[in-house]
Design a protein around this motif. Structure first.
Motif, PDB file in Angstrom:
ATOM      1  N   ILE A   1      35.660  -4.240  41.366  1.00 20.38           N
ATOM      2  CA  ILE A   1      34.279  -4.443  41.839  1.00 20.38           C
ATOM      3  C   ILE A   1      33.494  -3.148  41.716  1.00 20.38           C
TER       4      ILE A   1
ATOM      5  N   ILE B   1      36.539 -12.683  39.765  1.00 19.65           N
ATOM      6  CA  ILE B   1      35.870 -11.949  40.843  1.00 19.65           C
ATOM      7  C   ILE B   1      34.383 -12.294  40.858  1.00 19.65           C
TER       8      ILE B   1
ATOM      9  N   LEU C   1      39.795 -12.378  49.015  1.00 20.98           N
ATOM     10  CA  LEU C   1      39.564 -12.491  47.573  1.00 20.98           C
ATOM     11  C   LEU C   1      40.816 -12.086  46.795  1.00 20.98           C
ATOM     12  N   ALA C   2      41.456 -11.015  47.224  1.00 19.50           N
ATOM     13  CA  ALA C   2      42.680 -10.559  46.555  1.00 19.50           C
ATOM     14  C   ALA C   2      43.770 -11.624  46.634  1.00 19.50           C
TER      15      ALA C   2
ATOM     16  N   ASP D   1      35.578 -11.750  52.251  1.00 20.84           N
ATOM     17  CA  ASP D   1      36.441 -10.634  52.625  1.00 20.84           C
ATOM     18  C   ASP D   1      37.294 -10.251  51.413  1.00 20.84           C
ATOM     19  N   LEU D   2      37.360  -8.959  51.125  1.00 23.75           N
ATOM     20  CA  LEU D   2      38.076  -8.516  49.924  1.00 23.75           C
ATOM     21  C   LEU D   2      39.578  -8.793  50.003  1.00 23.75           C
ATOM     22  N   LYS D   3      40.135  -8.788  51.206  1.00 19.61           N
ATOM     23  CA  LYS D   3      41.552  -9.160  51.356  1.00 19.61           C
ATOM     24  C   LYS D   3      41.745 -10.620  50.966  1.00 19.61           C
TER      25      LYS D   3
ATOM     26  N   VAL E   1      41.294  -5.238  43.295  1.00 19.19           N
ATOM     27  CA  VAL E   1      40.028  -5.965  43.427  1.00 19.19           C
ATOM     28  C   VAL E   1      38.901  -4.994  43.768  1.00 19.19           C
ATOM     29  N   ILE E   2      39.136  -4.097  44.709  1.00 18.29           N
ATOM     30  CA  ILE E   2      38.118  -3.110  45.108  1.00 18.29           C
ATOM     31  C   ILE E   2      37.758  -2.216  43.926  1.00 18.29           C
TER      32      ILE E   2
ATOM     33  N   GLU F   1      44.598  -5.858  46.844  1.00 18.36           N
ATOM     34  CA  GLU F   1      43.264  -5.554  47.367  1.00 18.36           C
ATOM     35  C   GLU F   1      42.689  -4.319  46.679  1.00 18.36           C
TER      36      GLU F   1
ATOM     37  N   ILE G   1      32.368 -13.974  44.007  1.00 19.94           N
ATOM     38  CA  ILE G   1      31.331 -13.275  44.786  1.00 19.94           C
ATOM     39  C   ILE G   1      29.939 -13.813  44.498  1.00 19.94           C
TER      40      ILE G   1
END
Length: 159
Positions: A35, A5, A20-21, A16-18, A31-32, A28, A9
């Motif tokens: 972070i 992660i 990244l996941a 976009d977090l989607k 990941v959220i 997702e 970043i």
């Protein structure tokens, strides 16, 4: 997962977090949450935009200042570094090895403004023994991003 992660970043904080996941093959939500946990723990300290100020109309001068100091008993370099980083002109302060102790980066509108800061604020601090100021004249690469534009060679080939 944390290191993946952070690597992603660091290169693109706007990812976009989607996306990244999907790249990490994680949910997702995971990941959220990760972070958010790293922000709470102070691992992720902020999100910044890298700007090529030479392409704008804003006047900006950046200087790297090497600072030699006398460390304070019981506090080492920390207290003097804190005094320096609390100035609004200062962008960063690093403890470094070599002939100097601290590396300070500052920004101002003009060379004179930066020089005045060094002369009247930084050099005047107790425990500061000496400084060496280096003005950045041109950036070629910063934070992994190349600023130099590639120039096409339009000359005809002669054989």
């Amino acid at each position: 997962m944390r290191n993946e992660i952070l690597s992603a970043i660091e290169k693109n904080s706007r990812i976009d977090l989607k996306e990244l996941a999907v790249l990490l093959d994680k949910s997702e939500v995971d990941v959220i949450n990760e972070i958010s946990a790293m922000e709470s723990e102070g691992i992720i300290c902020g999100y910044h935009t890298l700007i090529n100020w030479d392409k704008t109309s804003k006047d900006k001068v950046t200087a790297l200042i090497e600072v030699r100091v006398t460390p304070q008993r019981g506090q080492g370099f920390d207290k003097i570094a804190e005094r320096i980083y609390n100035y609004p002109e200062v962008n960063s302060v690093y403890l470094i090895s070599g002939g100097y102790d601290l590396l300070v980066t500052i920004e101002g509108k003009t060379l004179k403004e930066v020089s005045t800061f060094v002369s009247y604020k930084l050099s005047a601090l107790e425990y500061v023994l000496s400084t060496a100021t280096h003005f950045i004249l041109k950036k070629y690469k910063d934070h992994g991003t190349v600023f130099a534009e590639k120039h096409e060679d339009y000359r005809e080939v002669v054989s």
